[in-house]
Scaffold this motif. Structure first.
Motif, short mmCIF file in Angstrom:
data_model
loop_
_atom_site.label_atom_id
_atom_site.label_comp_id
_atom_site.label_asym_id
_atom_site.label_seq_id
_atom_site.Cartn_x
_atom_site.Cartn_y
_atom_site.Cartn_z
N SER A 98 0.97 -1.07 -0.03
CA SER A 98 -0.07 -0.06 0.09
C SER A 98 0.92 1.18 0.15
CB SER A 98 -0.85 -0.02 1.20
OG SER A 98 -1.57 1.02 1.50
N LEU A 99 0.87 1.94 -1.12
CA LEU A 99 1.92 3.03 -1.18
C LEU A 99 0.95 4.21 -0.96
CD1 LEU A 99 4.64 3.93 -2.17
CD2 LEU A 99 3.94 4.03 -4.85
N SER A 100 1.77 5.18 -0.06
CA SER A 100 1.30 6.31 0.47
C SER A 100 2.43 7.37 -0.03
CB SER A 100 0.76 6.44 1.86
OG SER A 100 0.37 7.60 2.16
N MET A 101 2.48 8.12 -0.81
CA MET A 101 3.37 9.25 -1.44
C MET A 101 2.79 10.52 -1.25
SD MET A 101 5.18 7.39 -4.53
CE MET A 101 6.82 8.10 -4.29
N ASP A 102 3.83 11.25 -1.11
CA ASP A 102 3.22 12.71 -0.63
C ASP A 102 2.94 13.42 -2.26
OD1 ASP A 102 3.59 15.81 -0.46
OD2 ASP A 102 3.23 15.13 1.50
N ARG A 103 1.97 14.28 -2.25
CA ARG A 103 1.47 14.82 -3.71
C ARG A 103 2.32 15.77 -4.08
NH1 ARG A 103 -3.33 18.21 -1.75
NH2 ARG A 103 -4.32 17.15 -3.53
N LYS A 104 3.41 16.38 -3.43
CA LYS A 104 4.54 17.19 -3.79
C LYS A 104 5.58 16.27 -4.61
CE LYS A 104 3.34 20.00 0.09
NZ LYS A 104 3.54 20.30 1.22
N LEU A 105 5.70 15.04 -4.54
CA LEU A 105 6.74 14.22 -5.07
C LEU A 105 6.69 14.31 -6.71
CD1 LEU A 105 6.99 11.27 -2.45
CD2 LEU A 105 8.69 13.26 -2.74
N VAL A 107 6.57 12.43 -10.45
CA VAL A 107 6.29 11.30 -10.95
C VAL A 107 7.21 10.39 -11.12
CG1 VAL A 107 5.25 10.22 -12.93
CG2 VAL A 107 4.33 12.39 -12.30
N SER A 108 8.61 10.68 -11.15
CA SER A 108 9.67 9.81 -11.48
C SER A 108 9.95 9.10 -10.02
CB SER A 108 10.98 10.57 -11.82
OG SER A 108 11.37 11.36 -10.78
N ASP A 109 9.68 9.62 -9.14
CA ASP A 109 9.72 8.84 -7.72
C ASP A 109 8.64 7.87 -7.51
OD1 ASP A 109 11.46 10.91 -7.12
OD2 ASP A 109 10.02 12.10 -6.18
N ILE A 110 7.64 7.95 -8.00
CA ILE A 110 6.53 6.91 -7.96
C ILE A 110 6.89 5.77 -9.05
CG2 ILE A 110 3.97 6.63 -8.81
CD1 ILE A 110 3.51 9.47 -7.75
N VAL A 111 7.25 6.08 -10.10
CA VAL A 111 7.63 5.14 -11.06
C VAL A 111 8.93 4.42 -10.58
CG1 VAL A 111 8.72 5.06 -13.61
CG2 VAL A 111 7.06 6.83 -13.17
N THR A 112 9.96 5.16 -9.62
CA THR A 112 10.96 4.07 -9.31
C THR A 112 10.41 3.00 -8.39
OG1 THR A 112 12.36 6.04 -9.24
CG2 THR A 112 12.99 4.16 -7.84
N VAL A 113 9.18 3.44 -7.60
CA VAL A 113 8.67 2.41 -6.67
C VAL A 113 8.07 1.22 -7.49
CG1 VAL A 113 6.86 2.11 -4.86
CG2 VAL A 113 8.68 4.05 -4.79
N ILE A 114 7.12 1.82 -8.70
CA ILE A 114 6.13 0.81 -9.42
C ILE A 114 7.32 -0.19 -10.12
CG2 ILE A 114 5.06 0.93 -11.62
CD1 ILE A 114 3.78 3.65 -10.62
N ASN A 115 8.40 0.49 -10.60
CA ASN A 115 9.39 -0.60 -11.24
C ASN A 115 9.86 -1.74 -10.25
OD1 ASN A 115 8.82 0.69 -13.83
ND2 ASN A 115 10.86 2.21 -13.57
N ILE A 116 10.35 -1.09 -9.14
CA ILE A 116 10.69 -2.24 -8.15
C ILE A 116 9.73 -3.41 -7.89
CG2 ILE A 116 11.83 -2.43 -5.98
CD1 ILE A 116 12.93 0.22 -6.07
N ALA A 117 8.37 -2.69 -7.59
CA ALA A 117 7.49 -3.63 -7.29
C ALA A 117 7.23 -4.48 -8.37
CB ALA A 117 6.25 -3.05 -6.95
N LYS A 118 7.48 -4.21 -9.67
CA LYS A 118 7.12 -5.05 -10.81
C LYS A 118 8.15 -5.87 -11.08
CE LYS A 118 6.02 -4.54 -15.59
NZ LYS A 118 5.72 -3.77 -16.86
#
Length: 133
Positions: A98-105, A107-118
């Motif tokens: 369950s990923l909770s990221m601050d809205r100020k981050l 998109v590349s920060d989200i993509v990093t986590v998505i790639n690792i999870a994938k």
């Protein structure tokens, strides 16, 4: 001849201390409810029109606006993120984050986590706040 009647007193329940008891019970439940979910960090989630409830058994990954990473309220370094997500994947057969990221981050920060999870076949759910209006 005057006959005196015995005055019967009605049954009384002393309720003077009931207010104090109710106040302390209310205070107790307010404190307990504030401590109900200690695995949360103050993060301003992005807004969405619809939200879905997530399972309590999910592992929580929180990324604050300062790019501090926490897995179930345990701080981890950004360079250890890959190893920690791998541990989550190995711990459960059907692992999910369950990923909770601050809205100020970014998109590349989200993509990093998505790639690792994938990479480790971990299901990822992004927490959002319900959009008002």
């Amino acid at each position: 001849m005057k006959i005196e009647r015995k005055r019967r007193h009605g049954a009384e329940v002393p309720t003077h201390s009931l207010n104090d008891i109710m106040f302390f019970l209310l205070l107790f439940f307010l404190i307990i409810s504030a401590l109900g979910n200690p695995d949360t960090r103050p993060v301003e989630n992005p807004e969405s029109l619809s939200t879905v409830q997530t399972s309590e058994k999910m592992t929580n990954l929180t990324v604050t606006d300062n790019k501090e990473y926490y897995i179930d309220n345990r701080p981890i370094k950004e360079e250890d993120l890959d190893v920690e997500i791998k541990k989550v994947a190995e711990a459960k057969e059907d692992a999910s984050l369950s990923l909770s990221m601050d809205r100020k981050l970014k998109v590349s920060d989200i993509v990093t986590v998505i790639n690792i999870a994938k990479k480790y076949k971990v299901k990822l759910f992004l927490k959002t706040s319900k959009k008002m209006g």
